[in-house]
Motif scaffolding. Sequence first.
Motif, PDB file in Angstrom:
ATOM      1  N   UNK A  52      38.524  -2.712 -17.151  1.00  0.00           N
ATOM      2  CA  UNK A  52      39.527  -3.262 -16.228  1.00  0.00           C
ATOM      3  C   UNK A  52      39.040  -4.477 -15.448  1.00  0.00           C
ATOM      4  N   UNK A  53      37.778  -4.521 -15.068  1.00  0.00           N
ATOM      5  CA  UNK A  53      37.282  -5.647 -14.269  1.00  0.00           C
ATOM      6  C   UNK A  53      37.422  -6.983 -15.003  1.00  0.00           C
ATOM      7  N   UNK A  54      36.952  -7.116 -16.249  1.00  0.00           N
ATOM      8  CA  UNK A  54      37.153  -8.402 -16.931  1.00  0.00           C
ATOM      9  C   UNK A  54      38.633  -8.733 -17.148  1.00  0.00           C
ATOM     10  N   UNK A  55      39.443  -7.708 -17.399  1.00  0.00           N
ATOM     11  CA  UNK A  55      40.879  -7.970 -17.579  1.00  0.00           C
ATOM     12  C   UNK A  55      41.518  -8.489 -16.299  1.00  0.00           C
ATOM     13  N   UNK A  56      41.146  -7.909 -15.159  1.00  0.00           N
ATOM     14  CA  UNK A  56      41.686  -8.379 -13.884  1.00  0.00           C
ATOM     15  C   UNK A  56      41.220  -9.806 -13.579  1.00  0.00           C
ATOM     16  N   UNK A  57      39.969 -10.100 -13.861  1.00  0.00           N
ATOM     17  CA  UNK A  57      39.460 -11.458 -13.630  1.00  0.00           C
ATOM     18  C   UNK A  57      40.170 -12.452 -14.533  1.00  0.00           C
ATOM     19  N   UNK A  58      40.331 -12.099 -15.797  1.00  0.00           N
ATOM     20  CA  UNK A  58      41.029 -12.982 -16.733  1.00  0.00           C
ATOM     21  C   UNK A  58      42.479 -13.200 -16.297  1.00  0.00           C
ATOM     22  N   UNK A  59      43.143 -12.134 -15.882  1.00  0.00           N
ATOM     23  CA  UNK A  59      44.525 -12.264 -15.419  1.00  0.00           C
ATOM     24  C   UNK A  59      44.634 -13.158 -14.196  1.00  0.00           C
ATOM     25  N   UNK A  60      43.705 -13.002 -13.259  1.00  0.00           N
ATOM     26  CA  UNK A  60      43.711 -13.844 -12.060  1.00  0.00           C
ATOM     27  C   UNK A  60      43.498 -15.308 -12.422  1.00  0.00           C
ATOM     28  N   UNK A  61      42.554 -15.570 -13.316  1.00  0.00           N
ATOM     29  CA  UNK A  61      42.312 -16.954 -13.731  1.00  0.00           C
ATOM     30  C   UNK A  61      43.524 -17.550 -14.445  1.00  0.00           C
ATOM     31  N   UNK A  62      44.218 -16.736 -15.229  1.00  0.00           N
ATOM     32  CA  UNK A  62      45.414 -17.236 -15.917  1.00  0.00           C
ATOM     33  C   UNK A  62      46.514 -17.579 -14.922  1.00  0.00           C
TER      34      UNK A  62
END
Length: 125
Positions: A52-62
Amino acid sequence: MDAPDKNCPFCAEPIKAEAIRCKHCQVSLLTGTADGAPPPKSKKPIWPWIILTPLLILGTLMVVGAMSGPPDEKTKARSAIDLCWKGVDDELQSLSTRRFVRGTCQMMVEKYETKYGRSPTLRRE
């Protein structure tokens, strides 16, 4: 004065109300273990954090990238002028090349100011 009895929560046998250990199953009523030690803490799985952590970071960057958008024409022109003046300051260039670049930069500044108005922070010389 006899204390009322209660049932052991582990073996359901009758025990005294003040008892801290069941006389039948030998389980501590305070900790719930036979040796009186506190029960071991349950380990929480780490895999949700790993996923979940990398997915949340990726979503925030997008989201941030989608909101910022490409630079406008004024910003592009300003960046081009700043880059041009860096060429004038390059001491490895010959004097004639630096004069040519300086004239080009001054023309770019004139066009910028005609189109967007005078800017006090824009280098002119």
